[in-house]
Write a protein that holds these residues in place. Structure first.
Motif, PDB file in Angstrom:
ATOM      1  N   ALA A 165       0.867  -1.183   0.000  1.00 26.18           N
ATOM      2  CA  ALA A 165       0.000   0.000   0.000  1.00 26.18           C
ATOM      3  C   ALA A 165       0.903   1.232   0.000  1.00 26.18           C
ATOM      4  CB  ALA A 165      -0.909  -0.010   1.220  1.00 26.18           C
ATOM      5  N   TYR A 166       1.142   1.769  -1.184  1.00 28.84           N
ATOM      6  CA  TYR A 166       2.070   2.891  -1.297  1.00 28.84           C
ATOM      7  C   TYR A 166       1.485   4.152  -0.667  1.00 28.84           C
ATOM      8  CZ  TYR A 166       4.634  -0.021  -4.593  1.00 28.84           C
ATOM      9  OH  TYR A 166       5.341  -1.043  -5.177  1.00 28.84           O
ATOM     10  N   PRO A 167       2.305   4.904   0.086  1.00 23.80           N
ATOM     11  CA  PRO A 167       1.823   6.131   0.733  1.00 23.80           C
ATOM     12  C   PRO A 167       1.839   7.333  -0.198  1.00 23.80           C
ATOM     13  CG  PRO A 167       4.098   5.755   1.330  1.00 23.80           C
ATOM     14  CD  PRO A 167       3.692   4.584   0.463  1.00 23.80           C
ATOM     15  N   THR A 168       2.383   7.174  -1.383  1.00 26.38           N
ATOM     16  CA  THR A 168       2.439   8.266  -2.343  1.00 26.38           C
ATOM     17  C   THR A 168       2.358   7.707  -3.746  1.00 26.38           C
ATOM     18  OG1 THR A 168       3.827  10.054  -3.235  1.00 26.38           O
ATOM     19  CG2 THR A 168       4.960   8.169  -2.275  1.00 26.38           C
ATOM     20  N   ARG A 169       1.706   8.433  -4.620  1.00 25.60           N
ATOM     21  CA  ARG A 169       1.608   8.048  -6.025  1.00 25.60           C
ATOM     22  C   ARG A 169       2.247   9.098  -6.920  1.00 25.60           C
ATOM     23  NH1 ARG A 169       0.560   2.723  -7.220  1.00 25.60           N
ATOM     24  NH2 ARG A 169      -0.820   1.879  -5.611  1.00 25.60           N
ATOM     25  N   GLY A 170       3.088   9.923  -6.335  1.00 27.74           N
ATOM     26  CA  GLY A 170       3.726  10.984  -7.091  1.00 27.74           C
ATOM     27  C   GLY A 170       4.648  10.434  -8.158  1.00 27.74           C
ATOM     28  N   PRO A 171       5.005  11.257  -9.139  1.00 31.24           N
ATOM     29  CA  PRO A 171       5.871  10.808 -10.230  1.00 31.24           C
ATOM     30  C   PRO A 171       7.297  10.539  -9.761  1.00 31.24           C
ATOM     31  CG  PRO A 171       5.517  13.165 -10.376  1.00 31.24           C
ATOM     32  CD  PRO A 171       4.603  12.671  -9.298  1.00 31.24           C
ATOM     33  N   ALA A 172       8.021   9.747 -10.535  1.00 29.91           N
ATOM     34  CA  ALA A 172       9.416   9.449 -10.240  1.00 29.91           C
ATOM     35  C   ALA A 172      10.221  10.738 -10.110  1.00 29.91           C
ATOM     36  CB  ALA A 172      10.002   8.586 -11.352  1.00 29.91           C
ATOM     37  N   ILE A 179       6.516  15.938  -0.778  1.00 30.60           N
ATOM     38  CA  ILE A 179       5.415  16.562  -0.034  1.00 30.60           C
ATOM     39  C   ILE A 179       4.608  15.506   0.714  1.00 30.60           C
ATOM     40  CG2 ILE A 179       3.242  17.817  -0.304  1.00 30.60           C
ATOM     41  CD1 ILE A 179       4.578  19.306  -2.645  1.00 30.60           C
ATOM     42  N   ASP A 180       4.322  14.383   0.040  1.00 30.39           N
ATOM     43  CA  ASP A 180       3.506  13.345   0.664  1.00 30.39           C
ATOM     44  C   ASP A 180       4.169  12.755   1.900  1.00 30.39           C
ATOM     45  OD1 ASP A 180       1.593  13.693  -1.256  1.00 30.39           O
ATOM     46  OD2 ASP A 180       2.217  11.979  -2.487  1.00 30.39           O
ATOM     47  N   LEU A 181       5.485  12.656   1.908  1.00 24.00           N
ATOM     48  CA  LEU A 181       6.211  12.101   3.061  1.00 24.00           C
ATOM     49  C   LEU A 181       7.126  13.145   3.693  1.00 24.00           C
ATOM     50  CD1 LEU A 181       5.165   9.410   1.828  1.00 24.00           C
ATOM     51  CD2 LEU A 181       7.327   8.384   2.540  1.00 24.00           C
ATOM     52  N   SER A 182       6.715  14.407   3.617  1.00 26.66           N
ATOM     53  CA  SER A 182       7.564  15.509   4.056  1.00 26.66           C
ATOM     54  C   SER A 182       7.971  15.383   5.521  1.00 26.66           C
ATOM     55  CB  SER A 182       6.846  16.842   3.824  1.00 26.66           C
ATOM     56  OG  SER A 182       7.658  17.923   4.204  1.00 26.66           O
ATOM     57  N   ASP A 183       7.018  15.091   6.393  1.00 22.22           N
ATOM     58  CA  ASP A 183       7.336  15.001   7.816  1.00 22.22           C
ATOM     59  C   ASP A 183       8.291  13.851   8.107  1.00 22.22           C
ATOM     60  OD1 ASP A 183       5.672  17.147   8.197  1.00 22.22           O
ATOM     61  OD2 ASP A 183       4.030  15.990   9.083  1.00 22.22           O
ATOM     62  N   CYS A 184       8.070  12.732   7.460  1.00 25.63           N
ATOM     63  CA  CYS A 184       8.931  11.566   7.672  1.00 25.63           C
ATOM     64  C   CYS A 184      10.361  11.849   7.207  1.00 25.63           C
ATOM     65  CB  CYS A 184       8.354  10.361   6.930  1.00 25.63           C
ATOM     66  SG  CYS A 184       9.316   8.841   7.124  1.00 25.63           S
ATOM     67  N   LEU A 185      10.510  12.419   6.025  1.00 25.60           N
ATOM     68  CA  LEU A 185      11.843  12.698   5.504  1.00 25.60           C
ATOM     69  C   LEU A 185      12.554  13.756   6.338  1.00 25.60           C
ATOM     70  CD1 LEU A 185      10.995  12.697   1.695  1.00 25.60           C
ATOM     71  CD2 LEU A 185      12.223  10.919   2.961  1.00 25.60           C
ATOM     72  N   ARG A 186      11.801  14.753   6.809  1.00 24.75           N
ATOM     73  CA  ARG A 186      12.401  15.767   7.692  1.00 24.75           C
ATOM     74  C   ARG A 186      12.922  15.118   8.968  1.00 24.75           C
ATOM     75  NH1 ARG A 186       7.767  18.419  10.223  1.00 24.75           N
ATOM     76  NH2 ARG A 186       7.966  16.516  11.485  1.00 24.75           N
ATOM     77  N   ASP A 187      12.111  14.253   9.586  1.00 23.44           N
ATOM     78  CA  ASP A 187      12.535  13.596  10.822  1.00 23.44           C
ATOM     79  C   ASP A 187      13.710  12.658  10.576  1.00 23.44           C
ATOM     80  OD1 ASP A 187      10.554  14.977  12.093  1.00 23.44           O
ATOM     81  OD2 ASP A 187       9.220  13.256  12.379  1.00 23.44           O
ATOM     82  N   LEU A 188      13.772  12.079   9.389  1.00 20.57           N
ATOM     83  CA  LEU A 188      14.908  11.222   9.053  1.00 20.57           C
ATOM     84  C   LEU A 188      16.191  12.036   9.008  1.00 20.57           C
ATOM     85  CD1 LEU A 188      16.206   8.586   8.094  1.00 20.57           C
ATOM     86  CD2 LEU A 188      15.474   9.174   5.766  1.00 20.57           C
ATOM     87  N   LEU A 189      16.164  13.181   8.353  1.00 21.77           N
ATOM     88  CA  LEU A 189      17.358  14.022   8.297  1.00 21.77           C
ATOM     89  C   LEU A 189      17.777  14.475   9.693  1.00 21.77           C
ATOM     90  CD1 LEU A 189      16.627  16.231   5.148  1.00 21.77           C
ATOM     91  CD2 LEU A 189      18.168  14.267   5.332  1.00 21.77           C
ATOM     92  N   ARG A 190      16.815  14.832  10.513  1.00 30.14           N
ATOM     93  CA  ARG A 190      17.142  15.261  11.879  1.00 30.14           C
ATOM     94  C   ARG A 190      17.757  14.117  12.682  1.00 30.14           C
ATOM     95  NH1 ARG A 190      11.626  18.742  13.315  1.00 30.14           N
ATOM     96  NH2 ARG A 190      12.285  20.697  12.302  1.00 30.14           N
ATOM     97  N   ALA A 191      17.199  12.929  12.542  1.00 25.20           N
ATOM     98  CA  ALA A 191      17.710  11.783  13.298  1.00 25.20           C
ATOM     99  C   ALA A 191      19.136  11.442  12.873  1.00 25.20           C
ATOM    100  CB  ALA A 191      16.799  10.576  13.101  1.00 25.20           C
TER     101      ALA A 191
END
Length: 464
Positions: A165-172, A179-191
């Protein structure tokens, strides 16, 4: 090492661990996760309370050697030297790498080296194999700067296990996926920043739900450690955002899988040997010989760097997977892509990317095997064949034959055959590690011999 020397070292390790434990405790850690990567490419772990770290550093933590012959599905095979319920090893944490885990509050992490109960190095230890190859190069005055790219596919954790179940259907490569996973990617960079990992970039990749992260180069063993830590952090941050991730080579049959590309540059006396020479695109003679050695050994190296049951599903032409044994400047279809860097930064940026490696590889084995192959090329004074331009899949057969360009192994049995015949890798790895690794590769080949591509992808996508 004699008992007296071992005792003195134990005392020093205990004292160092006492200081490290105090630091980790002050930073909120209650426990320390001690990890190693097995021959199936899976990260295994034992945890100890942080107050127990001193004892772990002095005496090690027990773990059976049987994990050297675990397969990807947790079934167990055996080799000539390892198998059955008997025996024990000791895990000794590398205290220099101990760090609190930003996405797992209350936990810290450290990679381990494995020893026997009498204090001798375990001959099957993958991390020590990588270090032996580094030491072999240092004896020649050579150093390396390495980094692994990490690619993964994200899925919603609440989806059924048999589906994605993909969380985003944005283009490659599209902004929509960020944008769809903005919070997750931000927290990844911080971690990662909190854990001292120098990230160079993160971006969406080609396949649905796929992302890639690259980090700064380090010495080879540290680069493999960082690869393990980055993947663990990606998984932990994603879980806190309701996602699960796959680093598997083939997440969906017929799709673009997850690579585990290794970037490597060769240095002597502070100078990058991949630049400033008279060879192709500025390679020095030493760098050319090293890369020629890697190129010559690539069919056997595929068994190490693309070893999973799903690896052949990823290693296909015209997918930027490096499916052909050839090299080329910025050629993303070549197994060895020479990266020269932008004008003015070649001295620091020039390196080679091993594109045929994927997310099923044990990073310690991958980097150690590449160094072993390159050093053999250096010793033999090899030179590179003609450069490959464009996609070899589009060439007429006579052009490929003239340039000596061929497909890399297209199945696990084919790759295993090359690995078994490689005396170079047998000597470098040693009999115990070589035989255990071969047994795992053979066991997985037999396990999935009758499975369809769809069944292989489904069975292994959440294992890595």
């Amino acid at each position: 090492m004699d008992d007296e020397q071992w005792s003195r070292d134990r005392t020093a390790r205990a004292e160092e661990a006492r200081l490290v434990a105090a630091r980790l405790h002050a930073e909120g850690a209650a426990g320390v996760l001690l990890t190693w990567v097995d021959n199936a490419g899976l990260t295994r772990v034992k945890g100890v309370p942080v107050r127990r770290l001193e004892h772990a550093a002095a005496w090690g933590v027990g773990m059976s050697p049987i994990f050297d012959v675990f397969l990807v599905d947790d079934s167990i095979t055996e080799s000539r030297f390892i198998g059955g319920p008997g025996g024990d090893l000791r895990l000794f944490p590398d205290l220099d790498r101990a760090v609190p885990l930003a996405a797992q509050p209350g936990w810290a992490w450290a990679p381990v080296d494995r020893y026997t109960q009498d204090g001798t190095p375990h001959p099957g230890c993958q991390r020590r194999f990588a270090r032996r190859m580094v030491d072999r190069a240092l004896a020649l005055g050579l150093e390396f700067r390495c980094a692994f790219e990490v690619e993964w596919v994200a899925a919603r954790a609440d989806g059924p296990p048999e589906e994605i179940a993909y969380p985003t259907r944005g283009p490659a490569y599209g902004m929509g996926r960020v944008i769809d996973l903005s919070d997750c990617l931000r927290d990844l960079l911080r971690a990662l920043d909190e854990q001292g990992i120098a990230v160079h970039q993160v971006h969406p990749e080609y396949a649905p739900g796929q992302y890639e992260l690259s980090v700064a180069p380090e010495d080879p063993v540290a680069a493999a450690d960082t690869c393990v830590l980055v993947r663990q952090t990606v998984r932990a941050v994603s879980a806190r955002h309701g996602l699960r991730v796959s680093f598997a080579p083939a997440v969906e049959a017929g799709g673009v899988g997850n690579g585990g590309h290794l970037h490597l540059s060769l240095w002597r006396g502070g100078s990058n040997l991949c630049h400033g020479g008279t060879g192709p695109h500025g390679l020095t003679g030493e760098a050319e010989a090293f890369l020629a050695g890697v190129l010559a050994e690539l069919p056997a190296l595929v068994a190490v760097g693309a070893p999973g049951p799903g690896s052949p599903l990823r290693l296909v032409p015209s997918h930027w997977a490096g499916a052909y044994r050839c090299w080329g400047r910025e050629n993303r279809e070549a197994a060895l892509r020479l990266v020269t860097g932008s004008s003015g930064e070649e001295g620091s940026a020039a390196n080679v990317e091993v594109k045929c490696f994927d997310g099923a590889a044990n990073p310690y084995l991958a980097v150690g095997a590449v160094i072993a192959a390159g050093l053999a090329g250096l010793e033999a004074g090899r030179t590179l064949p003609p450069e490959a331009h464009g996609d070899p899949a589009t060439w007429p057969p006579e052009q490929a034959a003239r340039l000596g360009v061929e497909r890399l192994p297209q199945s696990l049995p084919e790759a295993i055959g090359h690995f078994e015949r490689s005396e170079l890798l047998r000597e470098a790895m040693g009999e115990v590690l070589h035989e255990a690794f071969r047994a795992v590769r053979q066991g997985e080949a037999e396990l999935y011999a009758d499975a369809t591509p769809e069944e292989v992808a489904a069975a292994t996508r959440w294992r890595y």
